[in-house]
Design an enzyme around this catalytic site. Structure first.
Site, short mmCIF file in Angstrom:
data_model
loop_
_atom_site.label_atom_id
_atom_site.label_comp_id
_atom_site.label_asym_id
_atom_site.label_seq_id
_atom_site.Cartn_x
_atom_site.Cartn_y
_atom_site.Cartn_z
N TYR A 187 31.06 5.66 -57.92
CA TYR A 187 32.20 6.12 -56.79
C TYR A 187 33.18 6.94 -57.45
O TYR A 187 33.80 7.85 -57.05
CB TYR A 187 32.48 4.76 -56.33
CG TYR A 187 31.88 4.32 -54.90
CD1 TYR A 187 32.08 4.62 -53.62
CD2 TYR A 187 30.82 3.34 -55.27
CE1 TYR A 187 31.19 4.32 -53.01
CE2 TYR A 187 30.05 3.08 -54.39
CZ TYR A 187 30.12 3.39 -53.16
OH TYR A 187 29.32 3.03 -52.22
N GLU A 225 28.48 -3.78 -51.15
CA GLU A 225 27.20 -3.52 -52.02
C GLU A 225 27.07 -4.37 -53.22
O GLU A 225 25.79 -4.89 -53.26
CB GLU A 225 27.20 -1.99 -52.56
CG GLU A 225 26.91 -1.05 -51.37
CD GLU A 225 27.54 0.39 -51.63
OE1 GLU A 225 27.65 0.74 -52.73
OE2 GLU A 225 27.74 1.07 -50.74
C1 HEM Z 1 33.52 6.09 -50.42
C2 HEM Z 1 32.45 7.10 -50.73
C3 HEM Z 1 31.30 7.27 -50.05
C4 HEM Z 1 31.27 7.33 -48.49
C5 HEM Z 1 32.08 7.27 -47.55
C6 HEM Z 1 29.77 7.59 -48.37
C7 HEM Z 1 29.06 7.82 -47.05
C8 HEM Z 1 27.97 8.13 -46.89
C9 HEM Z 1 27.29 8.32 -45.42
C10 HEM Z 1 28.35 8.35 -44.43
C11 HEM Z 1 25.93 8.23 -45.73
C12 HEM Z 1 24.99 8.86 -44.64
C13 HEM Z 1 24.44 7.35 -44.24
C14 HEM Z 1 23.22 7.54 -43.27
O1 HEM Z 1 22.38 8.15 -43.36
O2 HEM Z 1 23.36 6.59 -42.35
C15 HEM Z 1 25.62 8.38 -46.91
C16 HEM Z 1 24.41 8.55 -47.73
C17 HEM Z 1 24.28 8.37 -48.90
N1 HEM Z 1 25.09 8.21 -50.03
FE1 HEM Z 1 27.00 7.77 -49.82
N2 HEM Z 1 29.04 7.41 -49.52
C18 HEM Z 1 30.00 7.44 -50.66
C19 HEM Z 1 29.57 7.14 -51.75
C20 HEM Z 1 28.36 7.21 -52.44
C21 HEM Z 1 28.22 7.35 -53.97
C22 HEM Z 1 29.23 6.83 -54.88
C23 HEM Z 1 26.81 7.59 -53.89
C24 HEM Z 1 26.06 7.70 -55.32
C25 HEM Z 1 25.94 8.80 -56.15
C26 HEM Z 1 26.35 7.88 -52.77
C27 HEM Z 1 24.98 8.01 -52.55
C28 HEM Z 1 24.54 8.42 -51.08
C29 HEM Z 1 22.98 8.77 -50.91
C30 HEM Z 1 22.10 8.99 -52.06
C31 HEM Z 1 22.90 8.64 -49.83
C32 HEM Z 1 21.52 9.12 -49.03
C33 HEM Z 1 21.51 10.73 -48.65
C34 HEM Z 1 20.40 11.26 -48.08
O3 HEM Z 1 19.78 10.55 -47.14
O4 HEM Z 1 19.90 12.14 -48.51
N3 HEM Z 1 27.03 7.72 -51.77
N4 HEM Z 1 26.83 8.03 -47.84
#
Ligand code: HEM
Ligand SMILES: Cc1cc2nc3c(=O)[nH]c(=O)nc-3n(C[C@H](O)[C@H](O)[C@H](O)COP(=O)(O)OP(=O)(O)OC[C@H]3O[C@@H](n4cnc5c(N)ncnc54)[C@H](O)[C@@H]3O)c2cc1C
Length: 385
Positions: A95, A137
């Protein structure tokens, strides 16, 4: 809790972000992958290329600022995202990396808007939201570890069998390489799978809905071969019985409510029938008296997966099946069967392409079904219908 001033400062930047559009998110991912290339093993690079995913992060932070006074709206989104994050094994320390590149992007692209006060407000808002995700998580990881047959993060599984279900869909049966039990899941949930396709440069993680009822011994997924799809073609062509892959524990907020006795209508298109097979099998095992219908659309008869199994379950449990082969019957139209649908009290579970689900949801709403009884899963980044 964030101060009113912080919320106001973050909200004031939303028009700037909206007008900058995809440039912001592109810059963010380029920056992050340049500085932290190890994250290329975590993110789905095809979703980056298609532009489907990149917008999600900024949209989520902005939506969070906008709805901060309405936690109910946020709770459902936080749960969905946290569940998905666990299937990528997102770690608390990541994060800070994401946050650093997010703030730097805003400052680099709009230095006039992101002065020190506004940047500090965004930093505070990001930290607050990150804290909510890290907590949730952390709870999920602990639950996965504590569950019977459970584990945290990756676990090695061996491919036990590979069975063709139709022209483009093949089922993969996985058993743990350590010979132990596997944790139970809710019908409709998915697993994360991590593989290294010979065609690509990175390890790739994808999600696949579990396509059979929970049995404590192993997991079945059913995968459609996608044109130019890295992982689906790898699974179809290269992964052989006996080979090992890493699986992440079952996750997801789209699942059948087995506590309810309300009538159920399963509505799928194409490979979107995978979670429905798990639901149908679970209903047959656990709630044989519950009223169920199964509506399925696909391109043509040879694309119809699991037909024999559906018919077998349907016959044994009195479940009406209705099929729309698009080449013969056109698109799914609920109007002619409206009197047979439990419009007043049924639960509707939808899975298929976004356009299909949007059309069906629109039809259901027009027929008077309330939105909270319509549940759906997108086989990619989530989209509002
Ligand atoms: C406050 C911080 C974060 C927010 C608001 C956020 C938000 C989101 C959202 C809205 C999605 C799409 C979910 C869906 O498809 O329904 C997502 C997917 C994802 N997030 Fe986060 N995220 C955060 C932090 C992180 C961090 C720290 C990581 C790791 C490095 C990460 C890795 C991913 C990955 C790998 C996906 C899936 C991407 C894909 O489908 O290609 N996220 N996140
Ligand atoms: C919760 C969830 C559950 C899912 N359940 C299932 C399931 O049960 N069964 C199932 O089959 N799938 C399921 N999916 C989808 C699955 O996760 C993968 O997205 C899918 O298998 C495609 O992955 P891939 O690696 O083969 O394709 P990717 O390489 O990720 O590519 C995806 C698409 O992008 C396009 N593309 C990629 N590279 C290029 C390029 N160089 N040029 C042009 N276009 C390109 C192609 O059209 C391709 O089809 C699910 C997804 C989610 C999020």
């Amino acid at each position: 809790m964030l101060s009113a001033q912080t919320i106001a400062r973050v909200k004031a930047t939303i028009p700037v972000l909206a007008s900058a559009g995809p440039a912001v998110t592109q810059h963010f991912y380029q920056r992050m992958f340049a500085h932290n290339p190890e994250l290329k093993d975590v993110f789905n690079l095809s979703n980056q290329r298609s532009g489907r995913q990149p917008a999600a992060l900024f949209a989520a932070v902005a939506a969070y600022a906008q709805h901060i006074e309405n936690p109910q709206v946020l709770a459902a989104a936080v749960e969905r995202i946290a569940q998905k994050h666990t299937s990528f094994v997102v770690k608390p320390e990541q994060y800070a990396i994401v946050g650093k590149h997010l703030l730097a992007t805003l400052q680099e692209l709009a230095p006039d808007t992101f002065d020190s006060d506004t940047t500090a407000a965004w930093a505070e808002a990001y930290q607050f939201l990150a804290g909510i995700f890290i907590d949730r998580e952390g709870t999920l990881y602990a639950q996965h570890k504590a569950a019977e047959g459970g584990w945290e993060g990756e676990r090695a599984f061996r491919l036990a069998a590979k069975v063709a279900e139709s022209e483009k869909v093949t089922s993969f049966y996985f058993e743990p390489a350590d010979g132990g039990a596997v944790m139970a899941f809710e019908p409709g949930q998915y697993i994360g799978i991590k593989v290294k396709p010979s065609q690509g440069d990175y390890q790739e993680i994808r999600q696949y809905s579990l396509s059979a009822a929970s049995n404590g011994k192993g997991y079945r997924i059913s995968v459609k071969r996608e044109d130019q799809g890295l992982v689906s073609n790898f699974l179809h062509d290269e992964l052989a019985v006996g080979d090992e892959v890493a699986l992440m524990p079952p996750a997801g907020d789209f699942f059948l409510d087995t506590q309810s006795q309300a009538p159920v209508v399963l509505v799928s298109a194409g490979v979107g029938l995978t979670p429905m097979m798990s639901m149908l099998e679970t209903l047959a095992q656990q709630q044989p008296g519950r009223v169920v219908q199964f509506l399925h659309a696909c391109e043509n008869q040879i694309q119809h997966s699991f037909k024999a199994r559906q018919q077998e379950l349907a016959k044994a449990h009195g479940v009406p099946l209705r099929y729309w082969y698009n080449d013969q019957h056109g698109l799914m139209d609920l109007a002619p069967i409206r009197y047979e649908l439990p419009l007043a009290d049924g639960l509707f579970y939808l899975c298929g392409p976004i356009g299909f689900m949007a059309a069906i949801k629109g039809q259901l709403l027009a027929l008077g079904v309330s939105g909270e009884r319509i549940h759906y899963e997108a086989f990619g980044p989530h989209a509002e219908l």
